[in-house]
Every structure is written in structure tokens, then in C-alpha cells.
Design a protein around this motif. Structure first.
Motif, PDB file in Angstrom:
ATOM      1  N   THR A  21       0.876  -1.353   0.065  1.00 48.24           N
ATOM      2  CA  THR A  21      -0.019   0.006  -0.005  1.00 48.24           C
ATOM      3  C   THR A  21       0.884   1.175  -0.097  1.00 48.24           C
ATOM      4  N   TYR A  22       0.317   2.393  -0.446  1.00 48.63           N
ATOM      5  CA  TYR A  22       0.785   3.574  -0.557  1.00 48.63           C
ATOM      6  C   TYR A  22       0.348   4.668   0.114  1.00 48.63           C
ATOM      7  N   GLU A  23       1.251   5.560   0.746  1.00 51.31           N
ATOM      8  CA  GLU A  23       0.305   6.796   1.680  1.00 51.31           C
ATOM      9  C   GLU A  23       1.000   8.105   1.019  1.00 51.31           C
ATOM     10  N   CYS A  24       0.432   8.814   0.536  1.00 50.16           N
ATOM     11  CA  CYS A  24       1.072  10.270   0.254  1.00 50.16           C
ATOM     12  C   CYS A  24       0.173  11.463   0.843  1.00 50.16           C
ATOM     13  N   SER A  25       0.703  12.651   1.195  1.00 48.70           N
ATOM     14  CA  SER A  25       0.051  13.640   1.772  1.00 48.70           C
ATOM     15  C   SER A  25       0.873  15.066   1.394  1.00 48.70           C
ATOM     16  N   ASN A  26      -0.063  15.860   0.720  1.00 48.47           N
ATOM     17  CA  ASN A  26       0.553  17.051   0.397  1.00 48.47           C
ATOM     18  C   ASN A  26       1.713  16.982  -0.502  1.00 48.47           C
ATOM     19  N   VAL A  27       1.729  15.961  -1.352  1.00 49.13           N
ATOM     20  CA  VAL A  27       2.830  15.916  -2.434  1.00 49.13           C
ATOM     21  C   VAL A  27       2.134  16.139  -3.664  1.00 49.13           C
ATOM     22  N   GLU A  28       2.638  17.243  -4.263  1.00 47.72           N
ATOM     23  CA  GLU A  28       2.141  17.897  -5.586  1.00 47.72           C
ATOM     24  C   GLU A  28       2.128  16.858  -6.826  1.00 47.72           C
ATOM     25  N   GLY A  29       1.032  16.772  -7.383  1.00 47.56           N
ATOM     26  CA  GLY A  29       0.684  15.739  -8.424  1.00 47.56           C
ATOM     27  C   GLY A  29       0.278  14.519  -8.110  1.00 47.56           C
ATOM     28  N   TYR A  30       0.007  13.975  -6.570  1.00 45.76           N
ATOM     29  CA  TYR A  30      -0.160  12.694  -6.242  1.00 45.76           C
ATOM     30  C   TYR A  30      -1.473  12.861  -5.244  1.00 45.76           C
ATOM     31  N   SER A  31      -2.487  11.610  -5.548  1.00 43.31           N
ATOM     32  CA  SER A  31      -3.594  11.541  -4.701  1.00 43.31           C
ATOM     33  C   SER A  31      -2.905  10.638  -3.139  1.00 43.31           C
ATOM     34  N   SER A  32      -4.029  10.626  -2.394  1.00 48.30           N
ATOM     35  CA  SER A  32      -3.587  10.312  -0.908  1.00 48.30           C
ATOM     36  C   SER A  32      -3.154   8.738  -0.920  1.00 48.30           C
ATOM     37  N   SER A  33      -3.174   7.946  -2.102  1.00 48.11           N
ATOM     38  CA  SER A  33      -2.550   6.823  -2.218  1.00 48.11           C
ATOM     39  C   SER A  33      -1.555   6.760  -3.297  1.00 48.11           C
ATOM     40  N   CYS A  34      -0.933   7.912  -3.408  1.00 43.97           N
ATOM     41  CA  CYS A  34       0.308   8.031  -4.306  1.00 43.97           C
ATOM     42  C   CYS A  34       0.038   7.758  -5.828  1.00 43.97           C
TER      43      CYS A  34
END
Length: 418
Positions: free
Chosen positions: A402-415
Motif C-alpha cells: 500500500t501507498y500513502e501520500c500527503s501534500n505531495v504535488e501531483g499525487y493523490s492520498s494513495s500516491c
């Protein structure tokens, strides 16, 4: 006969207009023995042969170092580290007399300064920090003042360090400070604690390689078994290249920590780490910053700094039995045991741009679950130009990662790319 005499005379005359390379002075360091301090003899050898000379630590000899070595003003010197340098375990002395550097209040036991320096262990050279006494004393306080760093290139221009071991370092193993144009090749590092299984916290802050305020450094063909970051690119690290490195029981390959000093602008840029194997590591290739407001004081606490990290490449990593996310941005470094506000109340700042992770293979430990990518950027920071490709790190339970992204420009919360 006359012609023969003239020829002999001509051969004997000095030749002008052609440089003649002088013979290098060589100083072979004697061993005092009987428990005496060899530091004075080491200093004398570098004073005599530290310019346009050679200094030799003899093979099959153990040099007892009981006082700090500040080997400064070296120029065009070769060091043959054939024997063993062994530090004393006089805790009181080292706490009071180590060579000080402001960043995280580090203390250095032996530092080389100057230009055009080659230190070659020829496969037999060893530096023994006798670190167990420090592991037991620190009891998990990694920043305990006075823990001696056994090897440092400080204010060095143009150097090669190769073919030697550093064992049982009291703190960080191999440090480069305010230096440039350095090649580190075929270095073996090992810091292990007798009490690690019962008290794993007592082996904190035994980093492998650290760079601070330095430029153009290559670390290659090396092996480390250390209790903390295998390589840490600390503030001011620019134009760095790591390749063909194997790390056991480390905290991974790190950018940072950054932002520890209130109001200070930290810069790390143009870093490539490739062909790296991490076994039993806590993290993979990661970036770590302190919280946005100062909490307690460095080296144990800190925060409130800013700056930027840009042009970072992590590629061709093989990872086994990792206990946290192999692809990681961690923006809330802080120390337990103090009244520390939450990350949400003290978000970090800074710019993080053009950072990539590619070609990661291997598997995670059960403790990490399934989260192979965790890029959690602070709401007050900017994270742009991030990319990841071919991240094939399997969870221990055989499920999908699984993937986790937060406040990364160009990506959703699931990266996933927006």
C-alpha cells in the motif's frame, strides 16, 4: 680518453629546466608499548612528514591513542595505516577533551585537515573505538556529549580514504566536515553492542558515514553494520554519490536530519545513491526533518529551521526485512521524553523538489505491515517533482503493498498521479 672524461663530467652536471621529484620523507611511527600513549609519537610523525611526506603505522602493531589527535595543516601526504589504532576507554578524558564541532555538539577523537591527503589501510588497517563503554553509558541518549568520533576529515580538500576498517565506534564512524573532493573506497564499518538484544536503544547514533557542509564526495564499494543511518547527508551536503554499498542493521540512507536549528537555512542538493543493499534496516531511502518550532535543545531536541532539498536520486536498492517504509519522507523528527507538541501544531517548512526513487526490490518485515511508500509532506512545506518507479517491495504477509501520500504535488492520498 678525453671524450670519456668530458662525457662523465657532463653527466655529473645539474640539469636545468627539468623538474626533479624529490624523495618523500617517510616517518615510521614506533609503538611505545606497556600501556603507554602513542599519541605523542603520532603527532611528531605528522609534524615531520605531514608535508610532501609519508607516515606509516606499522603492520601487526597496535597504537594506543589516549589523547585527542588534531592532525592539521597536512599537504601532499600519504598515510599507510597498516596497523591498528585503538582508543582508550577513559570516558572522563574524552568528554572533557574531544575536538569540538558545533553541529549536534559532536566530539572528534582524530581529525585530519589539509589538502592532497591519501589514507590507505591496504586491507589491514583498523581503527578500534572500543565503543561498548559508550553504548552502556549512553543508554539510548544518542546525543550524549563527548562520545568520540574515531575518524574525521575536517576542512580537507582533495583526499582519498580507502581499504581500512572502523570497529566499535563510540558515536558516528566516519565523518566528513567542511571538506571537498573526497573519495571513500572499500571501507568496512562495524558497531555492535553486547547488550543489543536486551537493550536495543543503547546503540543509538552510531551512524556509518556522515557528511556536513561538504561538497563533491563519493562513497563506494563499502560495507557497514551499524546501529543508525548507514549514510546520512546532513545540512550543507552537495554533489554526493554513493554506489555499491551494503548496510546491515542500519536506519537506511538518510537525507538529514534537517531543520534542527531555529532560523537556520539547511541545504542538501545533487545527491545520488545507487546500487545499495539494506538488510535488517529500519528505513529505506528517506528524508527526515525536525518539527517547525524549537522544542528542547540540540542535539536531543531542536526544530524551527528551514531550507531546501532538491535533485535527489535513489535507485537500484535491494531491501530485506525492513521495519518501516522503504520510500519515506518523515517530517516530524522529535525526541520522546519531553513535552513535545504534536506535528499538527508545529509543522515543518521548506522546499523539497525533484526527488526520485526507482528500481527497489525486496521484502518488508511483518512489523511494517504493507505500507511500502510513505510520503507525508508537511502542510507548510512544498513537495514537488517527486517520482517513484518500479517499487517492488513485498509485504511479509504476501499481500499487495500500500501507498500513502500527503501534500505531495501531483499525487493523490494513495500516491496515484492526479
Amino acid at each position: 680518453m678525453i671524450q670519456k672524461i668530458l662525457t662523465t663530467l657532463l653527466l655529473a652536471l645539474p640539469v636545468f629546466g627539468h623538474s626533479v621529484t624529490p624523495q618523500k620523507k617517510t616517518c615510521v611511527i614506533p609503538v611505545a608499548g606497556d600501556g603507554l600513549d602513542d599519541s605523542p609519537a603520532i603527532r611528531e610523525a605528522f609534524q615531520k612528514c605531514g608535508t610532501n611526506g609519508k607516515v606509516v603505522f606499522e603492520k601487526d602493531s597496535t597504537y594506543s591513542v589516549q589523547t585527542v589527535l588534531q592532525l592539521h595543516d597536512l599537504k601532499n601526504v600519504e598515510v599507510d595505516l597498516l596497523g591498528t589504532i585503538e582508543y582508550s576507554t577513559d570516558v572522563r578524558y574524552w568528554i572533557q577533551h574531544g575536538s569540538y564541532y558545533y553541529f549536534q555538539n559532536i566530539s572528534i577523537a582524530m581529525e585530519f585537515s589539509g589538502e592532497d591527503i591519501t589514507i590507505d589501510g591496504h586491507g589491514t588497517g583498523t581503527i578500534d573505538g572500543q565503543g561498548q563503554v559508550w553504548y552502556d553509558l549512553a543508554l539510548g541518549i544518542g546525543g550524549l556529549f563527548g562520545r568520540p568520533i574515531p575518524f574525521c576529515l575536517r576542512n580537507v580538500k582533495n583526499a582519498v580514504a580507502k581499504n581500512f576498517k572502523i570497529l566499535q565506534s563510540g558515536k558516528w564512524n566516519f565523518v566528513m566536515v567542511e571538506s571537498q573532493n573526497i573519495l571513500v573506497d572499500n571501507i568496512y564499518l562495524s558497531s555492535t553492542s553486547d547488550d543489543y538484544q536486551a537493550n536495543p536503544g543503547n546503540l543509538g547514533n552510531t551512524d556509518g558515514f556522515d557528511t556536513i557542509n561538504s561538497d563533491n564526495i563519493t562513497i563506494q564499494n563499502s560495507w557497514a553494520n551499524v546501529g543508525d543511518d548507514c549514510v546520512s547527508f546532513k545540512p550543507g551536503s552537495t554533489n554526493m554519490h554513493v554506489k555499491n554499498l551494503t548496510c546491515h542493521n542500519s536506519a537506511g540512507i538518510a537525507i538529514g536530519s534537517l531543520g534542527q536549528y531555529d532560523g537556520v537555512r539547511d541545504v542538501v542538493e545533487n545527491i545520488t545513491a545507487e546500487d545499495v543493499t539494506l538488510i535488517g534496516s529500519r528505513n529505506g531511502a528517506y528524508i527526515k526533518t525536525y518539527v517547525g518550532k524549537p522544542t528542547y535543545y540540540p542535539p536531543q531536541g531542536g526544530g524551527g529551521g528551514n531550507g531546501y532539498v532538491r535533485n535527489i536520486v535513489f535507485r537500484n536498492f535491494h531491501i530485506e526485512n525492513i521495519t518501516a517504509s522503504p520510500v519515506l519522507l518523515q517530517q516530524c523528527s522529535r525526541w520522546a521524553g519531553y513535552d513535545v507538541p504534536s506535528c499538527a501544531d508545529t509543522p515543518a517548512t521548506g522546499l523539497f523538489s525533484n526527488i526520485s526513487w526507482s528500481n527497489f526490490t525486496g521484502y518488508m518485515n511483518e512489523a511494517v505491515g504493507t505500507n511500502s511508500i510513505s510520503l507525508v509532506c508537511s502542510p507548510l512545506a512544498t513537495c514537488e517533482g517527486f517520482s517513484y518507479d518500479n517499487i517492488d517491495i513485498k509485504p511479509a504477509n504476501g499481500t499487495e503493498a500500500t501507498y500513502e501520500c500527503s501534500n505531495v504535488e501531483g499525487y493523490s492520498s494513495s500516491c496515484q498521479k492526479n
